[in-house]
Design an enzyme around this catalytic site. Structure first.
Site, PDB file in Angstrom:
ATOM      1  N   LYS A  13       0.838  -1.220   0.000  1.00 33.89           N
ATOM      2  CA  LYS A  13       0.000   0.000   0.000  1.00 33.89           C
ATOM      3  C   LYS A  13       0.869   1.266   0.000  1.00 33.89           C
ATOM      4  CE  LYS A  13      -2.044  -1.155   3.899  1.00 33.89           C
ATOM      5  NZ  LYS A  13      -1.323  -2.414   4.200  1.00 33.89           N
ATOM      6  N   ARG A  88      -9.918   0.709   8.092  1.00 36.49           N
ATOM      7  CA  ARG A  88      -9.326  -0.575   8.406  1.00 36.49           C
ATOM      8  C   ARG A  88     -10.320  -1.499   9.108  1.00 36.49           C
ATOM      9  NH1 ARG A  88      -3.286  -1.531   9.080  1.00 36.49           N
ATOM     10  NH2 ARG A  88      -2.944   0.554   8.335  1.00 36.49           N
ATOM     11  N   ARG A 127      11.765  -5.426   5.260  1.00 39.21           N
ATOM     12  CA  ARG A 127      11.626  -3.995   4.949  1.00 39.21           C
ATOM     13  C   ARG A 127      12.626  -3.135   5.741  1.00 39.21           C
ATOM     14  NH1 ARG A 127       5.834  -1.467   5.421  1.00 39.21           N
ATOM     15  NH2 ARG A 127       5.903  -2.524   7.425  1.00 39.21           N
ATOM     16  N   ARG A 160      11.254  -1.157  11.221  1.00 40.39           N
ATOM     17  CA  ARG A 160      10.148  -0.723  12.088  1.00 40.39           C
ATOM     18  C   ARG A 160       9.996  -1.664  13.280  1.00 40.39           C
ATOM     19  NH1 ARG A 160       5.027   0.595   8.220  1.00 40.39           N
ATOM     20  NH2 ARG A 160       3.991  -0.702   9.763  1.00 40.39           N
ATOM     21  N   ARG A 171      -0.232  -8.732  13.662  1.00 47.47           N
ATOM     22  CA  ARG A 171      -0.851  -7.799  12.704  1.00 47.47           C
ATOM     23  C   ARG A 171      -1.680  -8.556  11.667  1.00 47.47           C
ATOM     24  NH1 ARG A 171       4.305  -4.914  10.678  1.00 47.47           N
ATOM     25  NH2 ARG A 171       2.932  -3.801   9.237  1.00 47.47           N
TER      26      ARG A 171
HETATM   27  P1  AP5 Z   1       4.852  -1.614   1.860  1.00 48.02           P
HETATM   28  O1  AP5 Z   1       4.526  -0.862   0.625  1.00 48.02           O
HETATM   29  O2  AP5 Z   1       5.569  -0.878   2.935  1.00 48.02           O
HETATM   30  O3  AP5 Z   1       3.557  -2.367   2.413  1.00 48.02           O
HETATM   31  P2  AP5 Z   1       2.293  -1.805   3.182  1.00 48.02           P
HETATM   32  O4  AP5 Z   1       1.104  -2.504   2.646  1.00 48.02           O
HETATM   33  O5  AP5 Z   1       2.294  -0.307   3.168  1.00 48.02           O
HETATM   34  O6  AP5 Z   1       2.631  -2.372   4.612  1.00 48.02           O
HETATM   35  P3  AP5 Z   1       2.510  -1.712   6.043  1.00 48.02           P
HETATM   36  O7  AP5 Z   1       3.268  -2.614   6.982  1.00 48.02           O
HETATM   37  O8  AP5 Z   1       2.970  -0.276   6.059  1.00 48.02           O
HETATM   38  O9  AP5 Z   1       0.994  -1.796   6.282  1.00 48.02           O
HETATM   39  P4  AP5 Z   1       0.268  -1.872   7.616  1.00 48.02           P
HETATM   40  O10 AP5 Z   1      -1.107  -1.695   7.134  1.00 48.02           O
HETATM   41  O11 AP5 Z   1       0.506  -3.030   8.481  1.00 48.02           O
HETATM   42  O12 AP5 Z   1       0.974  -0.721   8.455  1.00 48.02           O
HETATM   43  P5  AP5 Z   1       0.653   0.814   8.656  1.00 48.02           P
HETATM   44  O13 AP5 Z   1       1.914   1.549   8.628  1.00 48.02           O
HETATM   45  O14 AP5 Z   1      -0.456   1.267   7.772  1.00 48.02           O
HETATM   46  O15 AP5 Z   1       5.733  -2.892   1.428  1.00 48.02           O
HETATM   47  C1  AP5 Z   1       6.297  -3.756   2.408  1.00 48.02           C
HETATM   48  C2  AP5 Z   1       7.692  -4.229   1.932  1.00 48.02           C
HETATM   49  O16 AP5 Z   1       7.539  -5.031   0.748  1.00 48.02           O
HETATM   50  C3  AP5 Z   1       8.644  -3.087   1.543  1.00 48.02           C
HETATM   51  O17 AP5 Z   1       9.937  -3.445   1.928  1.00 48.02           O
HETATM   52  C4  AP5 Z   1       8.528  -2.998   0.011  1.00 48.02           C
HETATM   53  O18 AP5 Z   1       9.729  -2.550  -0.569  1.00 48.02           O
HETATM   54  C5  AP5 Z   1       8.242  -4.455  -0.355  1.00 48.02           C
HETATM   55  N1  AP5 Z   1       7.339  -4.573  -1.507  1.00 48.02           N
HETATM   56  C6  AP5 Z   1       6.182  -3.892  -1.731  1.00 48.02           C
HETATM   57  N2  AP5 Z   1       5.602  -4.305  -2.882  1.00 48.02           N
HETATM   58  C7  AP5 Z   1       6.401  -5.295  -3.378  1.00 48.02           C
HETATM   59  C8  AP5 Z   1       6.340  -6.133  -4.549  1.00 48.02           C
HETATM   60  N3  AP5 Z   1       5.316  -6.025  -5.430  1.00 48.02           N
HETATM   61  N4  AP5 Z   1       7.331  -7.028  -4.738  1.00 48.02           N
HETATM   62  C9  AP5 Z   1       8.356  -7.123  -3.850  1.00 48.02           C
HETATM   63  N5  AP5 Z   1       8.485  -6.354  -2.728  1.00 48.02           N
HETATM   64  C10 AP5 Z   1       7.516  -5.462  -2.503  1.00 48.02           C
HETATM   65  O19 AP5 Z   1       0.055   0.795  10.144  1.00 48.02           O
HETATM   66  C11 AP5 Z   1       0.897   0.498  11.253  1.00 48.02           C
HETATM   67  C12 AP5 Z   1       0.084   0.438  12.530  1.00 48.02           C
HETATM   68  O20 AP5 Z   1      -0.578   1.691  12.756  1.00 48.02           O
HETATM   69  C13 AP5 Z   1      -1.052  -0.593  12.569  1.00 48.02           C
HETATM   70  O21 AP5 Z   1      -0.591  -1.883  12.900  1.00 48.02           O
HETATM   71  C14 AP5 Z   1      -1.964   0.017  13.653  1.00 48.02           C
HETATM   72  O22 AP5 Z   1      -1.429  -0.189  14.941  1.00 48.02           O
HETATM   73  C15 AP5 Z   1      -1.875   1.506  13.366  1.00 48.02           C
HETATM   74  N6  AP5 Z   1      -2.913   1.936  12.416  1.00 48.02           N
HETATM   75  C16 AP5 Z   1      -2.712   2.338  11.126  1.00 48.02           C
HETATM   76  N7  AP5 Z   1      -3.886   2.640  10.537  1.00 48.02           N
HETATM   77  C17 AP5 Z   1      -4.859   2.430  11.475  1.00 48.02           C
HETATM   78  C18 AP5 Z   1      -6.275   2.547  11.465  1.00 48.02           C
HETATM   79  N8  AP5 Z   1      -6.933   2.938  10.380  1.00 48.02           N
HETATM   80  N9  AP5 Z   1      -6.943   2.208  12.592  1.00 48.02           N
HETATM   81  C19 AP5 Z   1      -6.305   1.828  13.700  1.00 48.02           C
HETATM   82  N10 AP5 Z   1      -4.948   1.689  13.780  1.00 48.02           N
HETATM   83  C20 AP5 Z   1      -4.235   1.989  12.675  1.00 48.02           C
END
Ligand code: AP5
Length: 216
Positions: A13, A88, A127, A160, A171
């Protein structure tokens, strides 16, 4: 243009959200990044959010809903936005509908990034992020030229806190329990699309652009 990108942790994402926002001339609102900034800045909200985030659990709905409303109605979002990590769960999806309605806005596309679970663990555990500019790398798929240093700005790379394997498992569990039901919630909408994202970053990007144009 108003887009929601959703999918499990590690689906891509953040990676795709940045590229799409640049291509479409809209802003990328990444909920996780907003929360991590609040943690770094040690705001009262950040201090409250940190424990949930480090444990792989959700931050309370009222906190994230308030933060999103501020962003989607800001002047910077006048051309549109791509939401990543919000909504989410169904409560957040309902809140988003109400906010959009109140501000006379519509969703143009909701895209689900579909990735198999074994790949998610590999992506998250490898990552690396730049402490200075936030740019993302992956130990195997997109490694930095110099170990531990950002190619773009020379900043220090770090992992992270929630990318430890035990937190990743938690997660993914929370995702199945709370976020996966959004598939049912959105799947009957004409603007809903699924993109298979088990392939390389460039190919996923091309599929996303096609899906968004098709939905709009
Ligand atoms: P990346 O693009 O970073 O993946 P992502 O889907 O953004 O993963 P996140 O871990 O950031 O998502 P998340 O939803 O768990 O965390 P968030 O920060 O939103 O890609 C991941 C890796 O893969 C990278 O190294 C990239 O280079 C590689 N990659 C990507 N695409 C690839 C491909 N096609 N091929 C190969 N490699 C690839 O949230 C964190 C925390 O915040 C949550 O756990 C929660 O505690 C809180 N939070 C966030 N939003 C909310 C909400 N709405 N409500 C309540 N709590 C929330």
């Amino acid at each position: 243009m108003h887009i929601v990108l959703f999918g499990p942790p590690g689906a891509g994402k953040g990676t795709q959200g940045d590229r799409l926002a640049e291509a479409f001339g809209i802003i990328h609102i990444a909920m996780g990044d907003l929360l991590r900034k609040a943690v770094t800045d040690q705001t009262s909200l950040g201090l409250k959010a940190k424990a949930s985030m480090d444990a792989g659990k959700f931050v309370p709905d009222d906190v994230v809903i308030g933060m999103i409303e501020e962003r989607i109605t800001a002047p910077a979002a006048a051309n549109g936005f791509i939401l990543d990590g919000f909504p989410r769960n169904v409560v957040q999806a309902e809140a988003l509908n109400a906010m959009l309605h109140e501000h006379d806005l519509d969703l143009d596309c909701v895209v689900f990034l579909d990735v198999s679970e074994n790949l998610l663990v590999e992506r998250l555990s490898g990552r690396l992020l730049c402490r200075a500019c936030g740019f993302g790398f992956h130990r195997h798929y997109s490694p930095p030229r110099e170990e531990g240093r950002c190619d773009r700005c020379g900043g220090e790379l770090y992992q992270r806190d929630d990318d430890r394997e035990d937190v990743i498992v938690q997660r993914l569990h929370v995702y199945q329990e709370q976020t996966a039901p959004l598939l049912d919630y959105y799947s009957h909408q004409p603007f809903f699309r699924t993109v298979s994202a088990d392939i390389g970053v460039d190919e996923v990007y091309k599929r996303l652009v096609l899906a968004i144009k098709d939905a709009g």
